[in-house]
Scaffold this motif. Structure first.
Motif, PDB file in Angstrom:
ATOM      1  N   GLU A   1       0.775  -1.209  -0.144  1.00  0.00           N
ATOM      2  CA  GLU A   1      -0.158  -0.036   0.064  1.00  0.00           C
ATOM      3  C   GLU A   1       0.813   1.050   0.163  1.00  0.00           C
ATOM      4  O   GLU A   1       0.565   1.984   0.734  1.00  0.00           O
ATOM      5  CB  GLU A   1      -1.110   0.040   1.184  1.00  0.00           C
ATOM      6  CG  GLU A   1      -1.796  -0.960   1.268  1.00  0.00           C
ATOM      7  CD  GLU A   1      -3.007  -1.095   0.000  1.00  0.00           C
ATOM      8  OE1 GLU A   1      -3.404  -0.091  -0.523  1.00  0.00           O
ATOM      9  OE2 GLU A   1      -3.345  -2.242  -0.453  1.00  0.00           O
TER      10      GLU A   1
ATOM     11  N   GLN B   1       1.540  -4.420   5.394  1.00  0.00           N
ATOM     12  CA  GLN B   1       0.578  -3.466   5.357  1.00  0.00           C
ATOM     13  C   GLN B   1      -0.853  -4.058   4.877  1.00  0.00           C
ATOM     14  O   GLN B   1      -1.933  -3.547   5.155  1.00  0.00           O
ATOM     15  CB  GLN B   1       0.803  -2.428   4.433  1.00  0.00           C
ATOM     16  CG  GLN B   1       2.024  -1.548   4.623  1.00  0.00           C
ATOM     17  CD  GLN B   1       2.369  -0.638   3.354  1.00  0.00           C
ATOM     18  OE1 GLN B   1       2.527  -1.275   2.172  1.00  0.00           O
ATOM     19  NE2 GLN B   1       2.492   0.541   3.312  1.00  0.00           N
ATOM     20  N   SER B   2      -0.714  -5.183   4.572  1.00  0.00           N
ATOM     21  CA  SER B   2      -2.043  -5.825   3.937  1.00  0.00           C
ATOM     22  C   SER B   2      -1.720  -7.203   3.342  1.00  0.00           C
ATOM     23  O   SER B   2      -0.441  -7.483   2.807  1.00  0.00           O
ATOM     24  CB  SER B   2      -2.460  -5.039   2.924  1.00  0.00           C
ATOM     25  OG  SER B   2      -3.367  -5.850   1.948  1.00  0.00           O
TER      26      SER B   2
ATOM     27  N   GLN C   1      -2.931  -8.818   1.106  1.00  0.00           N
ATOM     28  CA  GLN C   1      -3.605  -8.955  -0.364  1.00  0.00           C
ATOM     29  C   GLN C   1      -2.481  -9.898  -1.245  1.00  0.00           C
ATOM     30  O   GLN C   1      -3.134 -10.668  -1.853  1.00  0.00           O
ATOM     31  CB  GLN C   1      -3.884  -7.535  -0.863  1.00  0.00           C
ATOM     32  CG  GLN C   1      -4.803  -7.731  -2.090  1.00  0.00           C
ATOM     33  CD  GLN C   1      -4.611  -6.207  -2.760  1.00  0.00           C
ATOM     34  OE1 GLN C   1      -4.831  -5.341  -2.290  1.00  0.00           O
ATOM     35  NE2 GLN C   1      -4.295  -6.401  -4.240  1.00  0.00           N
TER      36      GLN C   1
ATOM     37  N   GLU D   1       1.332   5.429  10.119  1.00  0.00           N
ATOM     38  CA  GLU D   1       0.639   6.587   9.967  1.00  0.00           C
ATOM     39  C   GLU D   1       1.092   7.804  11.087  1.00  0.00           C
ATOM     40  O   GLU D   1       0.938   7.761  12.087  1.00  0.00           O
ATOM     41  CB  GLU D   1      -0.985   6.268  10.294  1.00  0.00           C
ATOM     42  CG  GLU D   1      -1.600   5.096   9.512  1.00  0.00           C
ATOM     43  CD  GLU D   1      -2.066   5.139   8.276  1.00  0.00           C
ATOM     44  OE1 GLU D   1      -1.861   6.475   7.772  1.00  0.00           O
ATOM     45  OE2 GLU D   1      -2.717   4.647   7.693  1.00  0.00           O
TER      46      GLU D   1
ATOM     47  N   ARG E   1      -9.528   8.035  13.357  1.00  0.00           N
ATOM     48  CA  ARG E   1      -9.598   6.621  12.427  1.00  0.00           C
ATOM     49  C   ARG E   1      -8.457   5.742  12.069  1.00  0.00           C
ATOM     50  O   ARG E   1      -8.727   4.693  11.342  1.00  0.00           O
ATOM     51  CB  ARG E   1     -10.348   7.054  10.925  1.00  0.00           C
ATOM     52  CG  ARG E   1     -11.585   7.625  11.124  1.00  0.00           C
ATOM     53  CD  ARG E   1     -12.283   8.159   9.544  1.00  0.00           C
ATOM     54  NE  ARG E   1     -13.430   8.832   9.769  1.00  0.00           N
ATOM     55  CZ  ARG E   1     -14.108   9.469   8.943  1.00  0.00           C
ATOM     56  NH1 ARG E   1     -13.327   9.898   7.807  1.00  0.00           N
ATOM     57  NH2 ARG E   1     -15.286  10.203   9.008  1.00  0.00           N
TER      58      ARG E   1
ATOM     59  N   GLU F   1      -9.427 -10.165   4.788  1.00  0.00           N
ATOM     60  CA  GLU F   1      -9.140  -9.693   3.419  1.00  0.00           C
ATOM     61  C   GLU F   1      -9.453 -11.033   2.496  1.00  0.00           C
ATOM     62  O   GLU F   1      -8.826 -12.003   2.619  1.00  0.00           O
ATOM     63  CB  GLU F   1      -7.796  -9.393   3.160  1.00  0.00           C
ATOM     64  CG  GLU F   1      -7.273  -8.050   3.818  1.00  0.00           C
ATOM     65  CD  GLU F   1      -5.860  -7.837   3.486  1.00  0.00           C
ATOM     66  OE1 GLU F   1      -5.682  -7.173   2.571  1.00  0.00           O
ATOM     67  OE2 GLU F   1      -4.998  -8.249   4.310  1.00  0.00           O
TER      68      GLU F   1
ATOM     69  N   GLY G   1     -11.119  -8.947  -4.769  1.00  0.00           N
ATOM     70  CA  GLY G   1     -11.200  -8.982  -3.152  1.00  0.00           C
ATOM     71  C   GLY G   1     -11.146  -7.605  -2.692  1.00  0.00           C
ATOM     72  O   GLY G   1     -11.126  -6.535  -3.165  1.00  0.00           O
TER      73      GLY G   1
ATOM     74  N   GLY H   1     -10.396  -5.599   1.573  1.00  0.00           N
ATOM     75  CA  GLY H   1      -9.767  -5.464   3.307  1.00  0.00           C
ATOM     76  C   GLY H   1     -10.890  -4.669   3.764  1.00  0.00           C
ATOM     77  O   GLY H   1     -11.275  -3.837   3.551  1.00  0.00           O
TER      78      GLY H   1
HETATM   79  O1  4AD Z   1      -8.014   0.649   1.637  1.00  0.00           O
HETATM   80  P1  4AD Z   1      -6.938  -0.274   2.250  1.00  0.00           P
HETATM   81  O2  4AD Z   1      -5.609   0.360   2.475  1.00  0.00           O
HETATM   82  O3  4AD Z   1      -6.900  -1.477   1.397  1.00  0.00           O
HETATM   83  C1  4AD Z   1      -5.946  -2.515   1.382  1.00  0.00           C
HETATM   84  O4  4AD Z   1      -5.014  -2.707   2.353  1.00  0.00           O
HETATM   85  C2  4AD Z   1      -6.024  -3.675   0.359  1.00  0.00           C
HETATM   86  N1  4AD Z   1      -4.972  -4.240   0.058  1.00  0.00           N
HETATM   87  C3  4AD Z   1      -7.107  -4.463   0.909  1.00  0.00           C
HETATM   88  C4  4AD Z   1      -7.446  -5.741   0.003  1.00  0.00           C
HETATM   89  O5  4AD Z   1      -7.853  -5.374  -1.003  1.00  0.00           O
HETATM   90  N2  4AD Z   1      -7.272  -7.022   0.214  1.00  0.00           N
HETATM   91  O6  4AD Z   1      -7.248  -0.919   3.804  1.00  0.00           O
HETATM   92  C5  4AD Z   1      -8.380  -1.597   3.928  1.00  0.00           C
HETATM   93  C6  4AD Z   1      -9.234  -1.141   5.260  1.00  0.00           C
HETATM   94  C7  4AD Z   1      -9.661   0.362   5.158  1.00  0.00           C
HETATM   95  O7  4AD Z   1     -10.952   0.415   4.234  1.00  0.00           O
HETATM   96  C8  4AD Z   1     -10.033   0.405   6.773  1.00  0.00           C
HETATM   97  O8  4AD Z   1     -11.085  -0.106   7.263  1.00  0.00           O
HETATM   98  C9  4AD Z   1      -8.680  -0.187   7.374  1.00  0.00           C
HETATM   99  O9  4AD Z   1      -8.413  -0.986   6.529  1.00  0.00           O
HETATM  100  N3  4AD Z   1      -7.673   0.813   7.418  1.00  0.00           N
HETATM  101  C10 4AD Z   1      -7.298   1.263   8.718  1.00  0.00           C
HETATM  102  N4  4AD Z   1      -8.046   0.921  10.175  1.00  0.00           N
HETATM  103  C11 4AD Z   1      -7.367   1.557  11.030  1.00  0.00           C
HETATM  104  N5  4AD Z   1      -6.145   2.307  11.025  1.00  0.00           N
HETATM  105  C12 4AD Z   1      -5.560   2.501   9.679  1.00  0.00           C
HETATM  106  N6  4AD Z   1      -4.389   3.306   9.829  1.00  0.00           N
HETATM  107  C13 4AD Z   1      -6.112   1.890   8.548  1.00  0.00           C
HETATM  108  N7  4AD Z   1      -5.878   1.831   7.288  1.00  0.00           N
HETATM  109  C14 4AD Z   1      -6.728   1.355   6.644  1.00  0.00           C
END
Ligand code: 4AD
Ligand code: MG
Length: 431
Positions: free
Chosen positions: A165, A184-185, A187, A210, A216, A225, A398, A400
């Motif tokens: 990400e 970070q994910s 995915q 962050e 948030r 995911e 997919g 998250g």
């Molecule tokens: O939109 P994000 O960044 O998507 C992904 O990470 C994709 N790779 C996921 C995927 O497609 N498999 O993050 C997904 C969700 C966000 O919508 C939010 O709910 C949460 O993760 N999120 C956080 N929650 C708390 N603190 C943070 N710093 C967050 N960043 C993202």
């Protein structure tokens, strides 16, 4: 299974003599009576110590109990119409396991920083207890949803060489002399899983450095995911709305009284029914303009825009087809208009913002290589990922879902810091 009597199910022991073990939540005395509020983690019950019913030293000890002292109480389960539980304990014996030192969290008001510093104790307070109980239900609901719908759990690693990400929020760590990042994910790994199992999901902690202080963002948060082979963006949106409605229904079924205790507007939650409204990013920019917010086409939405957008709907809204330039490298461009990506976010109502982000993945090898370069990413760590486009590449999608933002929305909490047992934020690494 551990055999013991819990306060939660005390009704089934009506008329019996039981032993409860817990901590003193509160105490009131009048003459020959001590009223002990006993907390055991499953509930709180009043235990009545009558001078004539117990040994003299026991009555004496009960009178000296401090808040959060650990006690074991034996007595008869009696009806008590005035208590919310409907029962109380007529104490016949009391064992003091530990007389607590003066407890720092008292019924008076405390500031957030103080409570956060004492998070390890704050968890015992009824409001925090309720929130984390609901979180536990939400996590179980996530697993149940995928486990019963033909998905295989594929755990993604926490140490990874890949920036999924973007590079600005990476936590770097030394891995025996090599650079590694905290994930970070998951995915990229569940994409590999989808090509092996068809429908998969991962569920674990994810990390982002962050640097902004918002209500948030956490630096460590949990994400579930799902990833599905042969699924497109429409299928992805269908899955997200079905999944979210399932979670909300589960919480409404099991925690109505808890939600009311948190003063959550339950009716607003009840409107979380399929189908969710779906609007494109471009339509969202127009809607913002109507609401008096001038948002330049091409820029991602922030919390403020999301709040304004969500206010036009009575349930979660799905925003799709964001500009490709403001989204991650792996997103597939819309074949009809390459400026936008086949992606979507789900925005929770009432100002809770984005709870889901996802979409269809770029499945063409050369296109993906081009995007990796365009995002200034080194191709080498992505070589394994590119293999997925070399050996039987198919459309797949997919998303998250962030657990903490989902808990914040469902419980009606202003800030995500109360949605996780031990929050990690820009200025918070303790306890
Ligand atoms: O939109 P994000 O960044 O998507 C992904 O990470 C994709 N790779 C996921 C995927 O497609 N498999 O993050 C997904 C969700 C966000 O919508 C939010 O709910 C949460 O993760 N999120 C956080 N929650 C708390 N603190 C943070 N710093 C967050 N960043 C993202
Ligand atoms: Mg996102």
């Amino acid at each position: 299974m551990l055999e013991r009597v819990d306060i939660r199910t005390i009704a089934s022991s009506y008329g019996e003599t039981v032993t409860l073990q817990g901590w003193l939540y509160n105490k009131r005395s009048s003459g020959k009576l001590h009223f002990l509020q006993l907390r055991d983690g499953t509930g709180v019950i009043q235990c009545v110590v009558f001078k004539g019913d117990v040994e003299e030293d026991v009555f004496e000890a009960a009178g000296h109990l401090t808040q959060e002292s650990a006690i074991r109480v034996t007595g008869e389960v009696r009806k008590d119409e005035r208590s919310p539980l409907g029962f109380e304990i007529g104490v016949s014996a009391l064992e003091v396991m530990h007389q607590a030192e003066p407890y720092p969290i008292t019924p008076k008001e405390h500031g957030t920083a103080f409570l956060m510093d004492h998070r390890h104790l704050w968890l015992r307070s009824s409001r925090q207890h309720t929130i984390l109980t609901i979180r536990s239900t939400i996590v179980a609901a996530c697993r149940d949803y995928y486990d019963t719908n033909g998905f295989t759990l594929i755990d993604a690693p926490i140490f990874t060489p890949n920036a999924c990400e973007g590079t600005t929020t990476l936590f770097a760590t030394d891995y025996f002399g090599e650079d590694a990042y905290l994930t970070q994910s998951g995915q990229l790994y569940v994409e590999a899983g989808a090509m092996a199992f068809g429908k998969v999901y991962c569920f674990g902690p994810t990390f982002r450095a962050e640097k902004s202080k918002t209500r948030r963002h956490l630096t460590e948060f949990w994400m579930v995911e799902p990833e599905v082979a042969y699924m497109d963006l429409d299928g992805d949106m269908d899955l997200a709305e079905d999944f979210i409605s399932f979670i909300v229904e589960r919480v409404l079924n099991r925690h109505r009284a808890d939600l009311e205790a948190l003063e959550r507007d339950v009716e607003a939650l009840e409107r979380t029914q399929k189908p969710f409204p779906r609007i494109s990013y471009t339509e969202a920019v127009d809607l913002l303009k109507e609401k008096g917010v001038d948002h330049p086409w091409g820029e991602d939405f922030g919390g403020d825009e999301e709040t304004v957008l969500a206010a036009s709907f009575d349930r979660p809204v799905i925003v799709h087809h964001y500009p490709a330039a403001c989204k991650a490298f792996y997103m597939k461009a819309d074949p009809a208009d390459s400026r936008v990506a086949l992606c979507m976010d789900v925005l929770a109502p009432e100002g809770y913002g984005e709870i889901v982000g996802g979409g269809q993945r770029e499945d063409d090898l050369e296109e993906l290589r081009r995007k990796i370069a365009e995002h200034d990413l080194d191709e080498e760590p992505f070589n394994w990922y590119l293999d997925l486009r070399r050996y039987g590449s198919v459309p797949h999608a997919g998303f998250g879902l962030g657990i903490e933002r989902t808990v914040a929305w469902i419980c009606g909490l202003r800030h995500v810091r109360e949605t996780i047992p031990f929050p990690r934020m820009l200025q918070r690494l303790t306890p």
